[in-house]
Scaffold this motif. Structure first.
Motif, short mmCIF file in Angstrom:
data_model
loop_
_atom_site.label_atom_id
_atom_site.label_comp_id
_atom_site.label_asym_id
_atom_site.label_seq_id
_atom_site.Cartn_x
_atom_site.Cartn_y
_atom_site.Cartn_z
N GLY A 127 -3.38 -8.98 -4.26
CA GLY A 127 -2.82 -8.25 -3.13
C GLY A 127 -2.02 -7.03 -3.53
O GLY A 127 -1.26 -7.06 -4.51
N ILE A 128 -2.22 -5.95 -2.81
CA ILE A 128 -1.33 -4.79 -2.83
C ILE A 128 -0.50 -4.91 -1.57
O ILE A 128 -1.01 -4.80 -0.46
CB ILE A 128 -2.13 -3.47 -2.84
N TRP A 129 0.79 -5.15 -1.69
CA TRP A 129 1.61 -5.69 -0.60
C TRP A 129 1.94 -4.65 0.48
O TRP A 129 2.96 -3.96 0.41
CB TRP A 129 2.87 -6.32 -1.16
N THR A 130 1.09 -4.61 1.50
CA THR A 130 1.27 -3.71 2.64
C THR A 130 1.60 -4.45 3.93
O THR A 130 1.98 -3.82 4.91
CB THR A 130 -0.01 -2.90 2.89
N TRP A 131 1.42 -5.76 3.99
CA TRP A 131 1.52 -6.47 5.26
C TRP A 131 2.95 -6.93 5.52
O TRP A 131 3.69 -7.30 4.63
CB TRP A 131 0.54 -7.63 5.36
N SER A 132 3.30 -6.86 6.82
CA SER A 132 4.68 -7.12 7.26
C SER A 132 5.65 -6.23 6.51
O SER A 132 6.79 -6.62 6.22
CB SER A 132 5.04 -8.60 7.08
N LYS A 133 5.19 -5.03 6.20
CA LYS A 133 5.99 -4.04 5.47
C LYS A 133 5.89 -2.70 6.17
O LYS A 133 4.84 -2.36 6.73
CB LYS A 133 5.47 -3.86 4.03
N MET A 134 6.95 -1.92 6.10
CA MET A 134 6.91 -0.54 6.54
C MET A 134 6.40 0.39 5.44
O MET A 134 5.98 1.52 5.70
CB MET A 134 8.29 -0.07 6.98
N TRP A 135 6.46 -0.11 4.21
CA TRP A 135 6.10 0.68 3.03
C TRP A 135 5.61 -0.30 1.98
O TRP A 135 6.05 -1.46 1.95
CB TRP A 135 7.32 1.43 2.51
N PHE A 195 -8.40 -6.14 -4.64
CA PHE A 195 -7.03 -6.16 -4.14
C PHE A 195 -7.03 -5.99 -2.63
O PHE A 195 -7.52 -4.99 -2.12
CB PHE A 195 -6.20 -5.06 -4.80
N THR A 196 -6.50 -6.99 -1.94
CA THR A 196 -6.45 -6.94 -0.48
C THR A 196 -5.25 -6.11 -0.03
O THR A 196 -4.21 -6.07 -0.69
CB THR A 196 -6.33 -8.35 0.11
N MET A 197 -5.42 -5.46 1.11
CA MET A 197 -4.32 -4.75 1.77
C MET A 197 -4.37 -5.14 3.24
O MET A 197 -5.16 -4.61 4.01
CB MET A 197 -4.46 -3.24 1.59
N TRP A 198 -3.54 -6.11 3.60
CA TRP A 198 -3.54 -6.63 4.95
C TRP A 198 -2.61 -5.83 5.85
O TRP A 198 -1.69 -5.17 5.37
CB TRP A 198 -3.14 -8.11 4.95
N GLY A 199 -2.84 -5.94 7.15
CA GLY A 199 -2.02 -5.23 8.12
C GLY A 199 -1.34 -6.17 9.09
O GLY A 199 -1.08 -5.79 10.23
N ASP A 200 -1.07 -7.41 8.66
CA ASP A 200 -0.47 -8.42 9.54
C ASP A 200 0.67 -7.83 10.37
O ASP A 200 1.48 -7.06 9.86
CB ASP A 200 0.10 -9.58 8.72
N ASP A 201 0.72 -8.23 11.63
CA ASP A 201 1.82 -7.89 12.51
C ASP A 201 1.73 -6.47 13.07
O ASP A 201 2.68 -5.97 13.64
CB ASP A 201 3.16 -8.09 11.80
N GLY A 202 0.58 -5.79 12.89
CA GLY A 202 0.41 -4.52 13.59
C GLY A 202 0.05 -3.32 12.75
O GLY A 202 -0.03 -2.21 13.27
N SER A 203 -0.13 -3.47 11.44
CA SER A 203 -0.50 -2.35 10.56
C SER A 203 0.51 -1.21 10.63
O SER A 203 0.14 -0.04 10.65
CB SER A 203 -1.90 -1.83 10.91
N TYR A 204 1.80 -1.54 10.67
CA TYR A 204 2.80 -0.49 10.77
C TYR A 204 3.23 0.05 9.41
O TYR A 204 4.08 0.93 9.33
CB TYR A 204 4.04 -0.99 11.53
#
Length: 625
Positions: free
Chosen positions: A338-346, A373-382
């Motif tokens: 994972g490349i940690w993008t989910w439930s994150k602003m950055w 490497f996954t890049m998820w958008g959980d919670d709205g892709s913000y």
């Protein structure tokens, strides 16, 4: 500001397989046919080799594949002399296009160019329902779904860059966005998220899904999902057939879907987690003592690949052990990190390195050659998705043999992305870690909880106060320091938009200060201070949120199709409306129209801080949206 080498290439002397690559790269980078700059000379080498060697006015590019050539050109652009080799046969990414944000085709092309220069050879588009399925008008309705023409355009562009596009869909669970259209899909529904197994109409629908990707992609591989089907067989299936063990239902369905894939000459891969979850009593994802019965193992189709996904562990030995458990199933194994993008602003750069680093080392130690490497958008892709480039660049460098702390990684990133390394990494601290107790322990503060915490109720505030009474002071200090570090780079937006990160931090700082003053003044019934809050501080908070509102809109429309923006605007807009409500309530209190503000009277007597599981959106009472 950032060093790039101007490069040229000879149309006559360049191998044909590389000409389209160079043309595509030339759309963004100083790479010109028969132009000025150092001349690229290409030399064939073994697969996995990527070298850039300087020789006077020439740069000799040694390459095994088109991907290796692109990686070596990235070195040349970065003014690096390299001789690299990767053990990975598949080195890819998975881009989530199903959690509100569907990336525009031009932005996908930008990503593909940069991925090629980093050395990636595969990209998966994770689309649960966000593709236009013929005869299924509700598939991707109001969700920004890709058309067949858009998929083909992306595929052709990627092929020029040496990148294989693989469809990544769902054929069992994670289909709530389809199933919610009950009248259209009632016949194929088991539960609110899972398709009905053993129903002929289900397989006619899946046939359409597989055919779409077969018709529109050159790749003969497809990811058919089938993960996290926790309630498989527990809805209409049970009503029809009674209870049946999940293993049997799952394998029977997999065999049928795999048969459909075979009709279109497609080789399937699935997420492997359900085998391991169903193999232990507590339904844990990573139980090393799980029991998958021999008859279940034997029923897994031999031509289905298993994807072991793991974004969490920081221990190389654990990855190695779980890789062995997968290989015990005697099917080909891929690993999804994972490349940690989910439930994150950055992008959370530190978390990415903490998990992906030992994962990369484990793959090399065990000879596992297929990694993405996954890049998820959980919670709205913000998340600011382009902030992920710094993590992707680092991961590719390690995959190609660089040390995890190599200074050349900074040089490569800055040349390829035309952005400063420091602010991209620093902005990842928008999710601060507050140390406590013994060395190495910390509270993890989620910025989206702070940003979208209701300003009157303060559920997020109250929860974090249980963790650490001084959390607000510590976060405010950390964010103030972060803002100071980012301000010199606020004009940069070629990777993550630094000005956007600053606006987020500023809004949270204003919010924390206001909340602290509000509670103190309210408890003392300091009417003068409450009046100032209503007339000065709350308007300042509203102004900060309007800046976030506008910044989120600009960022979204620069990255995604407009569908999904409404969710982010509703969240930010709610904050503005609720601050306006807070000002009204304070005015009523000051005027003596009310004796109290009940939400501020509510006390939480709890021994542990907790929030609604997998919450979504704005924290207003028990309802998130």
């Amino acid at each position: 500001m950032w060093k790039q080498t101007q490069l040229s290439w000879s149309e006559r002397e360049t191998p044909e397989e590389l000409r389209r690559l160079l043309v595509r790269l030339g759309e963004e980078y100083p790479i010109r046919p028969n132009g000025e700059g150092r001349r690229l000379v290409f030399c064939q080498a073994a697969a996995g080799c990527a070298g850039a060697c300087w020789d006077g006015d020439h740069v000799r590019i040694e390459y095994g594949t088109v991907t290796d050539a692109a990686r070596a050109i990235g070195s040349a652009l970065s003014r690096l002399e390299t001789k690299e080799k990767t053990e990975f046969r598949l080195l890819g990414i998975m881009l989530d296009c199903s959690r509100n944000g569907v990336m525009t085709v031009p932005h996908v092309k930008k990503w593909l160019r940069r991925l090629a220069l980093m050395g990636y050879n595969t990209a998966m588009l994770y689309t649960e329902d966000t593709y236009r399925l013929p005869g299924e008008p509700y598939f991707g309705y109001m969700r920004g779904a890709y058309t067949a023409e858009e998929v083909r355009e992306i595929d052709a562009y990627a092929a020029d860059l040496g990148i294989e596009i693989i469809g990544c869909i769902q054929t069992l669970g994670h289909l709530e966005q389809v199933i919610k259209w009950g009248g259209a899909y009632q016949a194929v529904t088991d539960t609110a998220r899972v398709l009905l197994v053993d129903e002929e109409k289900t397989y006619r629908l899946i046939d359409k899904m597989i055919r779409f990707w077969s018709d529109n992609l050159k790749s003969r591989r497809i990811h058919i999902g089938m993960d996290e089907t926790h309630d498989l067989g527990r809805g209409r299936f049970m009503d029809r057939h009674g209870y049946e063990r999940g293993f049997e239902i799952f394998n029977r369905h997999l065999a049928k879907v795999n048969e459909i894939c075979g009709r279109y000459d497609m080789r399937a891969m699935i997420w492997s987690d359900m085998y391991f979850r169903m193999g232990n009593e507590d339904l844990e994802y990573y139980d090393v003592n799980c029991n998958i019965p021999p008859e279940v193992r034997a029923q897994i189709p031999e031509n289905v690949d298993l994807v072991y996904w793991d974004y969490y562990h920081e221990d190389q030995a654990f990855y190695e052990r779980f890789i062995r458990l997968h290989r015990d199933l005697e099917r080909p194994v891929l690993l999804g990190s994972g490349i940690w993008t989910w439930s994150k602003m950055w992008l959370d750069y530190q978390m990415t390195r903490d998990a992906a680093g030992p994962c990369l080392r484990a793959c090399k130690a065990t000879g596992l050659r297929d990694l993405f490497f996954t890049m998820w958008g959980d919670d709205g892709s913000y998340c600011d998705w382009d902030s992920a480039f710094v993590g992707l660049s680092w991961a590719a460098d390690v995959a190609y043999g660089m040390a995890e702390e190599a200074p050349e990684s900074v040089t490569r990133f800055e040349a390829i992305c035309q952005a400063s390394y420091l602010p991209q990494v620093e902005a990842g601290k928008l999710d601060p870690r507050l140390p406590y107790g013994t060395e190495g322990k910390y509270h993890y503060i989620r910025n989206f909880i702070l940003l979208w915490d209701d300003p009157i109720m303060g559920i997020g505030w109250n929860g974090y106060k249980i963790l650490d009474e001084a959390f607000d002071v510590k976060v405010e200090a950390a964010f103030s320091e972060l803002i100071d570090k980012l301000l010199p780079y606020q004009a940069e937006k070629n990777a993550g938009n630094v000005a956007h990160a600053i606006k987020l931090a500023q809004a949270i700082v204003v919010k924390l200060r206001l909340r602290r003053e509000l509670l103190s003044a309210y408890e003392r019934r300091d009417m003068a201070r409450l009046r100032r809050l209503a007339e000065v501080d709350i308007p300042a908070a509203i102004a900060a949120y309007r800046a976030v509102f506008d910044s989120c809109r600009d960022l979204w429309l620069a990255t995604f199709k407009p569908f999904g923006l409404e969710t982010i605007q509703m969240r930010n807009g709610t904050m503005i409306v609720r601050y306006e409500e807070l000002a009204r309530r304070l005015s009523e209190l000051i005027a003596g129209k009310v004796a109290a503000i009940p939400e501020l009277e509510e006390k939480l007597d709890a021994g542990i801080a907790t929030f609604p599981a997998w919450t979504r959106g704005v924290m207003c009472g028990s309802t998130w949206w």
